[in-house]
Design an enzyme around this catalytic site. Structure first.
Site, short mmCIF file in Angstrom:
data_model
loop_
_atom_site.label_atom_id
_atom_site.label_comp_id
_atom_site.label_asym_id
_atom_site.label_seq_id
_atom_site.Cartn_x
_atom_site.Cartn_y
_atom_site.Cartn_z
N HIS A 1 0.70 -1.13 -0.05
CA HIS A 1 0.01 0.01 0.07
C HIS A 1 0.97 1.31 -0.15
O HIS A 1 0.37 2.45 -0.21
CB HIS A 1 -1.06 -0.05 1.29
CG HIS A 1 -0.42 0.53 2.57
ND1 HIS A 1 0.49 -0.36 3.26
CD2 HIS A 1 -0.16 1.77 3.10
CE1 HIS A 1 1.00 0.03 4.12
NE2 HIS A 1 0.57 1.34 4.29
C1 UD1 Z 1 -2.17 6.09 4.92
C2 UD1 Z 1 -0.93 6.62 5.71
C3 UD1 Z 1 0.20 5.69 5.76
C4 UD1 Z 1 -0.28 4.45 6.25
C5 UD1 Z 1 -1.45 3.90 5.70
C6 UD1 Z 1 -2.18 2.75 6.35
C7 UD1 Z 1 -0.72 8.94 5.17
C8 UD1 Z 1 0.31 10.08 4.41
N1 UD1 Z 1 -0.38 7.69 4.68
O1 UD1 Z 1 -1.83 5.71 3.67
O2 UD1 Z 1 1.19 6.04 6.47
O3 UD1 Z 1 0.59 3.36 6.29
O4 UD1 Z 1 -2.60 4.87 5.87
O5 UD1 Z 1 -2.99 1.87 5.84
O6 UD1 Z 1 -1.09 9.45 6.04
N2 UD1 Z 1 -9.27 5.03 0.31
C9 UD1 Z 1 -10.46 4.45 0.08
N3 UD1 Z 1 -11.23 4.15 1.16
C10 UD1 Z 1 -10.58 4.30 2.68
C11 UD1 Z 1 -9.15 4.92 2.76
C12 UD1 Z 1 -8.66 5.02 1.34
O7 UD1 Z 1 -10.92 4.01 -1.03
O8 UD1 Z 1 -11.23 4.17 3.47
C13 UD1 Z 1 -8.37 5.10 -0.87
C14 UD1 Z 1 -8.71 6.46 -1.81
O9 UD1 Z 1 -8.49 6.31 -2.86
C15 UD1 Z 1 -7.25 7.31 -0.99
C16 UD1 Z 1 -6.29 6.30 -0.98
O10 UD1 Z 1 -6.96 5.08 -0.65
O11 UD1 Z 1 -7.12 8.51 -1.83
C17 UD1 Z 1 -5.21 6.55 0.13
O12 UD1 Z 1 -5.79 6.86 1.15
P1 UD1 Z 1 -4.89 7.79 2.17
O13 UD1 Z 1 -5.57 7.80 3.60
O14 UD1 Z 1 -4.59 9.14 1.68
O15 UD1 Z 1 -3.27 6.92 2.18
P2 UD1 Z 1 -3.14 5.64 2.65
O16 UD1 Z 1 -2.42 4.87 1.54
O17 UD1 Z 1 -4.13 4.85 3.09
N1 UDP Z 2 -3.89 -5.17 8.75
C1 UDP Z 2 -5.22 -5.68 9.02
N2 UDP Z 2 -5.69 -6.13 7.77
C2 UDP Z 2 -5.59 -6.10 6.49
C3 UDP Z 2 -3.93 -5.44 6.44
C4 UDP Z 2 -3.43 -5.20 7.45
O1 UDP Z 2 -5.71 -5.84 9.97
O2 UDP Z 2 -6.07 -6.37 5.64
C5 UDP Z 2 -3.17 -4.65 9.75
C6 UDP Z 2 -1.76 -5.41 9.82
O3 UDP Z 2 -1.86 -6.59 10.61
C7 UDP Z 2 -1.25 -4.34 10.81
C8 UDP Z 2 -1.79 -2.94 10.41
O4 UDP Z 2 -2.86 -3.42 9.70
O5 UDP Z 2 -1.34 -4.82 12.29
C9 UDP Z 2 -0.87 -2.50 9.41
O6 UDP Z 2 -1.30 -1.20 8.72
P1 UDP Z 2 -0.81 -0.78 7.27
O7 UDP Z 2 -0.22 -1.98 6.74
O8 UDP Z 2 -2.12 -0.44 6.54
O9 UDP Z 2 -0.18 0.12 7.81
P2 UDP Z 2 1.22 0.66 8.25
O10 UDP Z 2 1.58 -0.26 9.43
O11 UDP Z 2 2.15 0.31 7.04
O12 UDP Z 2 1.59 2.14 8.50
#
Ligand code: UD1
Ligand code: UDP
Length: 365
Positions: free
Chosen positions: A204
């Site tokens: 991601h």
């Molecule tokens: C964010 C965090 C990242 C973290 C991750 C955990 C920032 C800059 N990044 O990244 O550090 O590791 O969360 O998962 O804050 N979207 C949906 N539904 C949702 C959420 C997101 O469709 O419920 C889609 C949207 O198209 C959105 C994209 O995912 O634009 C990215 O979501 P965003 O929260 O901006 O960043 P993450 O990649 O989730």
């Molecule tokens: N996780 C989850 N379901 C999923 C993918 C990840 O519960 O489908 C959990 C994972 O076990 C960990 C956390 O989400 O505890 C990590 O989140 P993510 O990878 O989105 O973010 P990051 O840790 O890189 O910020």
């Protein structure tokens, strides 16, 4: 003590589950969900599955560019702080929700406590790195998961109110393992998986998911394997796969993101994990599952140093080769604390509450 806690993204719900429970034993918590994540599989599922209290406030900011999203959160958090006047604002990790919380509170002279302070990738092209650096420099209480994190802060001149508490994610993992012992997950069975006979993948990070060339390399690696790959797909990555009509091999099972207990069940039964997630690297380590990290650097360097995590970048040939050759059998010492980090965080918050400043003018502004 009154604490306003800010969460917004998946890993923050998981971390808050540990701290919130402890905090509420003795103090008042106002839980603010920024709305950064909003799909049920990215948000609600964690409140349902982890016993995390419902948010007191949901700012509902949703997805947008970094600037717009952070600005909307900044305004929303400021309004909450002015209404609540807490003793502390508690932030987690390195997301835009973390950054907005830190900025809103510090401008209002509300003390900021940062859980997971001091992590660095030393790659300023990652939005998370910017968020971490700013959040740490604005924080009054820095709660670090590792000695490395403490040293990273010292190298930036932050030496006051820095505490090594361990990782709250280990608290949650231990809780999940106990829970799974009495209420096993049905996920493996539902997906037709056998222990040790599949690989678990997550992707991601924006540097991988938003770059079609990189994502294609990663997917080509998965496609080239002769083992089942289970891949719970983050919505950011799903969007790219759908928009670019990426080809996916039959043995690569794309599934919706799963709840935390099902995820722990999937990680611990996997032969190997392929990920670019921060949290998943640590969970693989704690559960004794070899991990290949599809990045050029990691904040969790100890998992690499012990030999259980390998940085493989995003070259398809390199990833595929490592899937068959990486077989760690070195010792796996305890990392990131003892599983009681949340209690230490709460104790430190308690100790560090200073008398309310006599001049309240700043907070009234
Ligand atoms: C964010 C965090 C990242 C973290 C991750 C955990 C920032 C800059 N990044 O990244 O550090 O590791 O969360 O998962 O804050 N979207 C949906 N539904 C949702 C959420 C997101 O469709 O419920 C889609 C949207 O198209 C959105 C994209 O995912 O634009 C990215 O979501 P965003 O929260 O901006 O960043 P993450 O990649 O989730
Ligand atoms: N996780 C989850 N379901 C999923 C993918 C990840 O519960 O489908 C959990 C994972 O076990 C960990 C956390 O989400 O505890 C990590 O989140 P993510 O990878 O989105 O973010 P990051 O840790 O890189 O910020």
């Amino acid at each position: 003590m009154k604490v306003v806690s800010i969460v917004g993204a998946r890993p923050q719900f998981i971390k808050a589950a540990a701290v919130s429970r402890k905090l509420r034993e003795q103090h008042t918590e106002v839980l603010v969900h920024t709305g950064q994540h909003y799909d049920y599989e990215m948000s609600g599922i964690f409140f349902d599955g982890l016993g995390l209290p419902r948010p007191d406030v949901n700012l509902g900011v949703g997805s947008s560019s970094h600037g717009s999203q952070t600005a909307a959160m900044l305004k929303g958090v400021e309004d909450v702080l002015l209404a609540e006047r807490p003793d502390y604002l508690l932030i987690y990790g390195d997301t835009n929700s973390t950054l907005a919380g830190a900025m809103a509170a510090s401008k209002l002279a509300v003390r900021v406590a940062h859980v997971e302070a001091g992590l660095r990738s030393f790659n300023r092209r990652m939005p998370e790195e910017i968020n971490r650096v700013v959040a740490d420099h604005l924080s009054d209480l820095l709660l670090c998961p590792s000695h490395t994190a403490v040293c990273n802060l010292a190298a930036e001149g932050i030496r006051q109110n820095v505490h090594l508490v361990g990782d709250v994610m280990l608290d949650v993992l231990n809780w999940a393992q106990q829970r799974l012992a009495t209420e096993p997950s049905a996920t493996l069975e539902q997906l037709g998986l056998k222990k040790q006979r599949y690989l678990l993948a997550t992707v991601h990070r924006s540097e991988n998911a938003d770059d079609l060339q990189r994502l294609s390399e990663i997917l080509n690696a998965f496609n080239s394997l002769d083992e089942t790959v289970v891949f719970p797909v983050h919505p950011r990555t799903r969007k790219m796969i759908t928009d670019a009509r990426c080809q996916i091999g039959k043995h690569v099972q794309l599934i919706k993101p799963v709840g935390y207990l099902d995820m722990v069940a999937l990680v611990r039964a996997a032969r190997l994990v392929l990920t670019d997630s921060g949290g998943v690297q640590k969970e693989a380590y704690w559960l004794g599952v070899p991990c290949l990290t599809m990045r050029s650097e990691t904040e969790w360097v100890e998992t690499v140093e012990t030999g259980w995590n390998k940085l493989v970048g995003f070259d398809s040939g390199r990833i595929a080769k490592a899937v068959y050759s990486f077989n760690p059998n070195s010792p796996r010492p305890a990392l990131y604390g003892d599983g009681f980090a949340a209690a230490k965080c709460v104790d430190l918050l308690d100790e560090k509450v200073l008398p309310v400043p006599s001049d309240q003018s700043q907070i009234a502004l």
